[in-house]
Design a protein around this motif. Structure first.
Motif, PDB file in Angstrom:
ATOM      1  N   ARG A   6      -5.076   9.232   2.011  1.00 25.85           N
ATOM      2  CA  ARG A   6      -3.756   8.788   1.971  1.00 25.85           C
ATOM      3  C   ARG A   6      -4.358   8.100  -0.156  1.00 25.85           C
ATOM      4  N   LEU A   7      -4.019   8.496  -1.011  1.00 30.85           N
ATOM      5  CA  LEU A   7      -4.115   8.697  -2.484  1.00 30.85           C
ATOM      6  C   LEU A   7      -3.185   7.229  -2.770  1.00 30.85           C
ATOM      7  N   PRO A   8      -3.861   6.619  -3.800  1.00 31.79           N
ATOM      8  CA  PRO A   8      -2.819   5.785  -4.259  1.00 31.79           C
ATOM      9  C   PRO A   8      -2.171   6.723  -5.143  1.00 31.79           C
ATOM     10  N   LEU A  11      -2.750   7.950  -8.128  1.00 37.44           N
ATOM     11  CA  LEU A  11      -3.553   9.044  -8.674  1.00 37.44           C
ATOM     12  C   LEU A  11      -2.957  10.032  -7.609  1.00 37.44           C
ATOM     13  N   GLN A  12      -2.172  10.677  -7.381  1.00 37.57           N
ATOM     14  CA  GLN A  12      -1.364  11.153  -7.070  1.00 37.57           C
ATOM     15  C   GLN A  12      -1.785  11.959  -7.281  1.00 37.57           C
ATOM     16  N   ALA A  13      -1.598  14.142  -6.558  1.00 41.11           N
ATOM     17  CA  ALA A  13      -1.574  15.064  -7.966  1.00 41.11           C
ATOM     18  C   ALA A  13      -0.988  15.803  -6.509  1.00 41.11           C
ATOM     19  N   HIS A  14      -0.816  17.122  -6.623  1.00 42.37           N
ATOM     20  CA  HIS A  14      -0.326  18.272  -6.614  1.00 42.37           C
ATOM     21  C   HIS A  14      -1.030  19.141  -5.359  1.00 42.37           C
TER      22      HIS A  14
END
Length: 325
Positions: A6-8, A11-14
């Protein structure tokens, strides 16, 4: 790699939707209707010639290896009004062939979203590259030798196979003669072409009495001399790198010449002829010009077409595969 991590939030990206086209799918789609592929190509190129579409295509970038291999970056954009098809091929010349024996072309053609630039489609490029070269050969042959009924193909690899398929779709051929130093490969390719309904046979040597020759080799030595050793119409499809040759110097400056793109001056025979001062750096007319104005009939006139690979025909082929046909 990275599954379950799981990204912070910062930093989430689609996740990017992207289709993968394997070699078998590409081959099946490009051979299901050869005449349809040719007709689509003619329309696509006619739109460019007439200004209904615009081409943005920088020179391809080729980075050479000491063993004669290379990798190439080949971008292309074709725009129609607000629409655009954006492609870039990252493809290598695999001389080592340790992990992929018998496969000289490796890599992928990427299709980008026109607005957001992410990759929507990844197409394996070995058979696609060979097929689009065969398509170019068929278009050029129809313009340069419209009465051709018997052709010789030197090189029984993938390019030779597709060139035969599309040349036969472009016009009625009475005989296709296939020549290769590897007789087992020639026999295998000839069987595949006969199974596809083509009048193909293996020949022990190239016959100058053919209406045209198509050269589809990986030769590093120029082997094709002009008439009377060869027919007056020859299409060179294999000498697409700095160290490759198919045509002897005797052709230089004596044959009417066309190319798939101006880039051809930088590779193969044309590169060698320029280095020796046999031709200047003026770009010959390309395939678009040839299709717009085929030469008048002139029996015996020496005519050369040289293809070293052009991103436009990758883009055109992607358009066809994505449903443009």
């Amino acid at each position: 790699m990275g599954e379950g991590v799981r990204l912070p939030a910062a930093l989430q990206a689609h996740a990017l939707p992207c289709r993968h086209w394997d070699e078998a799918t590409v081959h099946r789609r490009l051979t299901a209707d050869p005449a349809g592929y040719l007709a689509f190509a003619r329309r696509y190129l006619a739109d460019l010639a007439a200004g209904r579409a615009q081409l943005q295509m920088p020179p391809k970038q080729v980075l050479d290896d000491p063993d004669g291999g290379d990798f190439r970056l080949m971008p292309c954009v074709v725009r129609r009004g607000q629409d655009a098809l954006k492609t870039v091929k990252i493809v290598g010349t695999n001389r080592a062939q340790r992990r992929l024996p018998g496969q000289i072309t490796v890599g992928e053609l990427l299709v980008l979203d026109a607005a957001e630039q992410y990759v929507t489609d990844r197409l394996e490029a070995c058979l696609l590259s060979s097929a689009r070269t065969g398509l170019v050969a068929a278009l050029a042959l129809a313009a340069l030798a419209p009465q051709a009924r018997r052709i010789g193909i030197v090189g029984a690899g993938r390019v030779g196979y597709y060139a035969a398929i599309y040349c036969a779709a472009a016009r009625t051929l009475e005989r296709i003669e296939l020549v290769d130093a590897n007789t087992a490969r020639a026999a295998e390719t000839a069987r595949a072409l006969c199974d596809a309904g083509l009048p193909c046979r293996v020949a022990p040597r190239t016959d100058p009495a053919c209406d045209a020759w198509l050269l589809a080799t990986t030769s590093a030595r120029a082997f094709c001399a002009p008439p009377p050793s060869a027919p007056p119409v020859v299409l060179s499809l294999g000498a697409d790198a700095a160290g490759q040759r198919e045509l002897t110097d005797a052709w230089a400056g004596r044959a009417a010449l066309w190319v798939d793109s101006a880039d051809a001056l930088n590779y193969g025979d044309l590169r060698a002829w320029r280095a020796r001062g046999l031709i200047d750096g003026t770009a010959p007319p390309d395939l678009l010009a040839l299709l717009a104005q085929p030469p008048a009939a002139a029996p015996g006139a020496w005519r050369l077409f040289i293809s070293t690979g052009c991103a436009l025909y990758d883009n055109l082929t992607a358009a066809y595969l994505l449903g443009g046909g």
